[in-house]
Write an enzyme that holds these catalytic residues in place. Structure first.
Site: not given
Lengths: 243, 499
Positions: B102, B146, B162, B164, B208, B226, B269, B296
């Site tokens: 980004r 990222t 990361g 997840e 992130w 999350n 999430d 979110r």
């Protein structure tokens, strides 16, 4: 004998474990297309016990690993280990049960498709038919029996992306309806039932909408008998594309 | 004026200024002239993948990061490449969402970027030569990176990705000259009542999206992701601090000054990584130093950025999981909204009402601009055994329901919607506000769009031919203002015709 029995029990237990592990992986990776119970959706029904890419474990392993070119089935090698693919195969085997899902007659279904059903006025099979609706050349590989039946009787239940219904009302009050070719924030392109192509800018018309419904008639349940529906589904299921 | 506004003609950090406004003071391109805006140059990166970069512009150059550890220095007037950077990616780097990056951070003549395998590099802006490289954490354990770093004084602050993969989130600060780590803040509290058993060890909370900085308070604000595993909350009972939170960090010590958790024990999430935008507001007659975010989870929040107390909340999209937010900032949950074995439908969907896409605040209009989605989704819970470095989501979602999108303009003093611009699909791009009275945004179908910042009326558009995921930026050189955005695999810059 006792040892052999124990060995058999151990083997069965291991197979059950593998199938259970596979079930959990399946839920995460496969369920979005094949359904949370593997009974199909946009992807084929995997509980039928017979598979378009071959019925051996090795065939299932290959398909999961490498995917199926030309379909939405992706390759999972690299994302999951070989062991996990074997577990997925074990799970698919555990839910597969032989059944005579195909009740209809393919040849009769083909006649209905091109004649009484008028399906070819909007759909293409190979080089025959029209391209207004989705191309059905390989639809037997892509959709389950249940999905095909549901699509035939209730076309609005799940409209293939890119085939929504576009309605434009022009400045002079004319309403034009067709099948989506493109729809974006500023324009719409679509084809009406006669096959005529339209392109409009939003700023040039009174209104421009896209609805997730199909222009396919929802009257096939009345127009066709139950056995004719079965024949038509049998024909659709037989469409596997060029080998 | 609040904070240090970068020179108007340059764009030198992810959020344009430390406060994360993404507001350009340039006004040559304005509501009167925008109709004459045309492409000036394009640079084809020939690099596949999603381009989410915020380019930096200074000293006549544009610095663009791209997918798969690529970056380019382009002449900002002509778009011609001056140098390029590429770092080979190791095999088996686990990424949830593509080989994306980004953007750069900048300090004097040094550029900083993360690479996907969880490293931070310093590059000489003149030549692209690497000055140092530091490893954040081992990618084989599921860590990656990222986001654009944030420069605070002599530190380069960076998040990781990361959640997840059963990682434990953190924010790191490195000495800008040497690359030596100065401090680390874990976003997952070690043990304690908010994590059952040892679940904190793989508790997620990745970081992130780039944070913001208030120089007066010397606090860094950073949103956290999350908890892991995403949708099986049974294995991590408790609030799961500090996931789905905003944390305020003392820039010198790396200590957490306060935290605010938007979604305790999240199972949908809903990362809290939307830009934490710092602005001074008058709410109900009282002047406050605020931090605002479109979360979110479907609610807009204004918090007191000195202490993390909630000032204002308002749902900006359809919300079925909570009956508002209590005065203590804790959502009032509606029962039966958690993921189940057989699937449970909840709104918003997994991508939330607003996800990570860059937001903007205009001091000219006093409005906060962001893209949003109105969508619900089936959430499934699945038992999953943790294996180091492997996907650990314990869940799936139903196939995406089609979702319409909007660009929303909210008055942050009240949370009220001032206007919205409807888009036909869920929005993909971020936004830019300018002193020309304009808001720029890219859409999924490839349009770069200019909206009137006061009314939301579209006043200009250009079809770029590639999905726009990145936010647009603005800069000026030789007396001309430009708008630039990455679309598809191409960097495109727009300007008014030369007089």
């Amino acid at each position: 004998v006792r040892l052999a029995t124990l060995f058999l029990i151990a083997t069965l237990c291991a197979a059950q474990d593998a199938a259970e592990s596979g079930r959990l992986t399946f839920r995460i990776l496969c369920a979005p297309c094949h359904g949370i119970h593997a009974n199909g959706g946009r992807g084929p029904d995997l509980t039928l016990g017979t598979y378009s890419a071959g019925d051996q474990d090795a065939d299932l392993f290959r398909v999961i690993s490498r995917g199926v070119p030309g379909t939405e089935m992706a390759a999972y090698a690299g994302r999951v280990s070989d062991d996990e693919i074997r577990q997925l195969v074990a799970y698919i085997r555990s839910v597969g049960h032989a059944q005579t899902a195909i009740k209809g007659n393919v040849a009769t279904g083909e006649q209905i498709f091109w004649n009484k059903g008028g399906c070819g006025q909007c759909h293409r099979v190979g080089t025959k038919g029209s391209s207004l609706g989705p191309d059905l050349t390989r639809v037997g590989r892509q959709r389950s029996i249940a999905y095909l039946t549901a699509s035939l009787l209730k076309p609005d239940a799940d409209v293939t992306p890119g085939y929504a219904t576009i309605t434009v009302v022009t400045r002079d009050g004319k309403k034009i309806v067709g099948v989506e070719r493109n729809f974006d924030d500023f324009s719409a392109q679509f084809v009406d039932l006669s096959g005529k192509y339209y392109s409009f800018l939003r700023e040039d018309v009174t209104s421009m909408t896209r609805e997730p419904r199909s222009l396919m008639p929802s009257t096939y349940g009345k127009m066709l008998s139950e056995s004719e529906v079965n024949d038509l589904v049998a024909y659709l299921n037989s469409l596997r594309g060029a080998r | 004026m609040l904070g240090t506004l970068a020179l108007a003609q340059d764009w030198t950090s992810y959020g344009k200024n430390d406060l994360g406004w993404r507001y350009s003071e340039l006004d040559q391109i304005n509501t009167n002239t925008v109709s004459r805006l045309t492409p000036q140059w394009m640079y084809q990166t020939n690099t596949p993948g999603k381009n989410e970069t915020t380019p930096l512009v200074f000293d006549g150059m544009m610095y663009v990061t791209g997918p798969s550890n690529n970056a380019w220095a382009l002449d900002a007037v002509t778009g011609r490449p001056i140098w390029s950077y590429k770092k080979a990616l190791p095999a088996n780097v686990n990424l949830c969402c593509g080989q994306v990056n980004r953007g750069f951070a900048r300090r004097a003549s040094t550029l900083y970027k993360v690479n996907l395998e969880g490293t931070l590099v310093a590059l000489d802006a003149k030549s692209g030569t690497q000055l140092w490289e530091s490893t954040l954490e081992d990618y084989k354990k599921g860590y990656s990176a990222t986001s654009a770093p944030l420069v605070v004084k002599n530190l380069v602050v960076t998040g990781m990705a990361g959640a997840e993969y059963g990682t434990r989130g953190f924010i790191d600060a490195y000495d800008a000259d040497t690359g030596k780590r100065a401090w680390r803040v874990y976003t997952v509290a070690e043990g304690g009542p908010s994590w059952s058993a040892d679940s904190w060890k793989r508790g997620g909370g990745s970081t992130w999206i780039t944070g913001t900085y208030d120089p007066a308070l010397n606090l860094i604000y950073w949103g956290t992701g999350n908890p892991g595993p995403d949708m099986d909350g049974d294995v991590r009972r408790g609030d799961n601090l500090y996931t789905c939170s905003l944390i305020a960090i003392d820039a010198d010590t790396g200590k957490i000054k306060w935290h605010f958790q938007f979604t305790p024990h999240d199972v949908h999430d809903w990362d809290a990584v939307g830009d934490p935008v710092l602005t001074d507001l008058t709410i109900e007659g009282r002047p406050v130093k605020a931090v605002i975010q479109a979360n979110r989870n479907g609610f807009f929040y204004a918090l007191d950025r000195t202490n993390g107390k909630v000032l204002l909340t308002k749902a900006y999209t359809r919300v079925t999981w909570a009956d508002g937010v209590g005065p203590d900032g804790r959502p009032v949950p509606i029962a039966g909204q958690d993921p189940t074995e057989e699937g449970n439908r909840t709104c918003p969907g997994m991508g939330g009402g607003h996800n990570w896409q860059a937001t903007a605040y205009s001091p000219q209009t006093g409005l906060f601009y962001f893209t949003s989605t109105e969508r619900c989704m089936l959430f499934y819970k699945t038992k999953q055994e943790f294996k180091e470095g492997q996907w650990y989501q314990a869940s799936t979602i139903g196939r995406d329901e089609p979702g319409n999108g909007r660009v929303d303009a909210i008055d942050p003093k009240t949370g009220k919607l001032a206007w919205f611009f409807e888009t036909v699909t869920s929005p993909t791009g971020g936004v830019l506000a300018t002193a020309g009275g304009l808001v720029f945004v890219g859409d999924a179908e490839g349009y770069l769009i200019a909206l009137d910042a006061k009314t939301g009326k579209p006043v200009w558009r250009f079809q770029t031919g590639g999905t726009i995921i990145a936010p647009p930026i603005s800069y000026a050189l030789n007396g001309r203002q430009y708008i630039a955005v990455a679309a598809g695999q191409t960097m495109i810059t727009f300007g008014l015709p030369k007089l």
